[in-house]
Design a protein around this motif. Sequence first.
Motif, PDB file in Angstrom:
ATOM      1  N   ARG A  90       3.950  -3.380 -55.096  1.00 29.82           N
ATOM      2  CA  ARG A  90       4.207  -1.940 -55.131  1.00 29.82           C
ATOM      3  C   ARG A  90       4.181  -1.507 -56.586  1.00 29.82           C
ATOM      4  O   ARG A  90       5.016  -1.933 -57.378  1.00 29.82           O
ATOM      5  N   TYR A 145      -3.476  -6.443 -43.730  1.00 27.60           N
ATOM      6  CA  TYR A 145      -2.726  -5.805 -44.802  1.00 27.60           C
ATOM      7  C   TYR A 145      -2.492  -4.331 -44.494  1.00 27.60           C
ATOM      8  O   TYR A 145      -3.329  -3.676 -43.879  1.00 27.60           O
ATOM      9  N   ILE A 166       4.103  -8.616 -51.147  1.00 31.38           N
ATOM     10  CA  ILE A 166       4.148  -7.163 -51.294  1.00 31.38           C
ATOM     11  C   ILE A 166       3.969  -6.836 -52.773  1.00 31.38           C
ATOM     12  O   ILE A 166       4.666  -7.380 -53.626  1.00 31.38           O
ATOM     13  N   THR A 183       0.949   0.802 -52.615  1.00 28.01           N
ATOM     14  CA  THR A 183       1.538  -0.408 -52.034  1.00 28.01           C
ATOM     15  C   THR A 183       0.489  -1.177 -51.253  1.00 28.01           C
ATOM     16  O   THR A 183      -0.312  -0.584 -50.533  1.00 28.01           O
ATOM     17  N   GLU A 229       0.693  -4.578 -48.742  1.00 23.84           N
ATOM     18  CA  GLU A 229       1.611  -5.507 -48.098  1.00 23.84           C
ATOM     19  C   GLU A 229       0.878  -6.349 -47.073  1.00 23.84           C
ATOM     20  O   GLU A 229       0.165  -5.820 -46.218  1.00 23.84           O
TER      21      GLU A 229
END
Length: 143
Positions: free
Chosen positions: A18, A63, A16, A138, A140
């Motif tokens: 961010r 993702y 992750i 973000t 992820e």
Amino acid sequence: MNCHKRNLKRCNYKSIERAFNNSSQNFIDTGTTLNLLGTLATDTGVSIKTNNNNFTINNCGTYSISADVTIEPTSAGNVILQLYKNNVALPCAISEVTVSLTDIYTLHVETDLYLKEDDVISVNISGVNGSVNWIGATCEKLA
């Protein structure tokens, strides 16, 4: 154990990234790629690398990508916030709103994608002139 001293850049950790950037960024109506990297709030795993103006994918997979921006337009019209993959606009990740002068707006865009190694995801804004006061983005890895 102090969590801040642990190495979170390991292949068995969930990936992750961010990033937040509250530096003012001017944009123009023909399109501007936004600078994502101000503060890297989450930086775990090895599948994603956050650069100044994009996320680079290190390992293929599915993702989730999102971006939120706060803008102050200096011209009226339709502002478009869109994610790009390898410099190509993603039709599945677009947000458009009609704006006027002197107001502040927050836009959000997100999508889930299968990405390959070396794919690059960026955030682009266009349609009017103005400034971005804040961006949070973000990326992820889901699977």
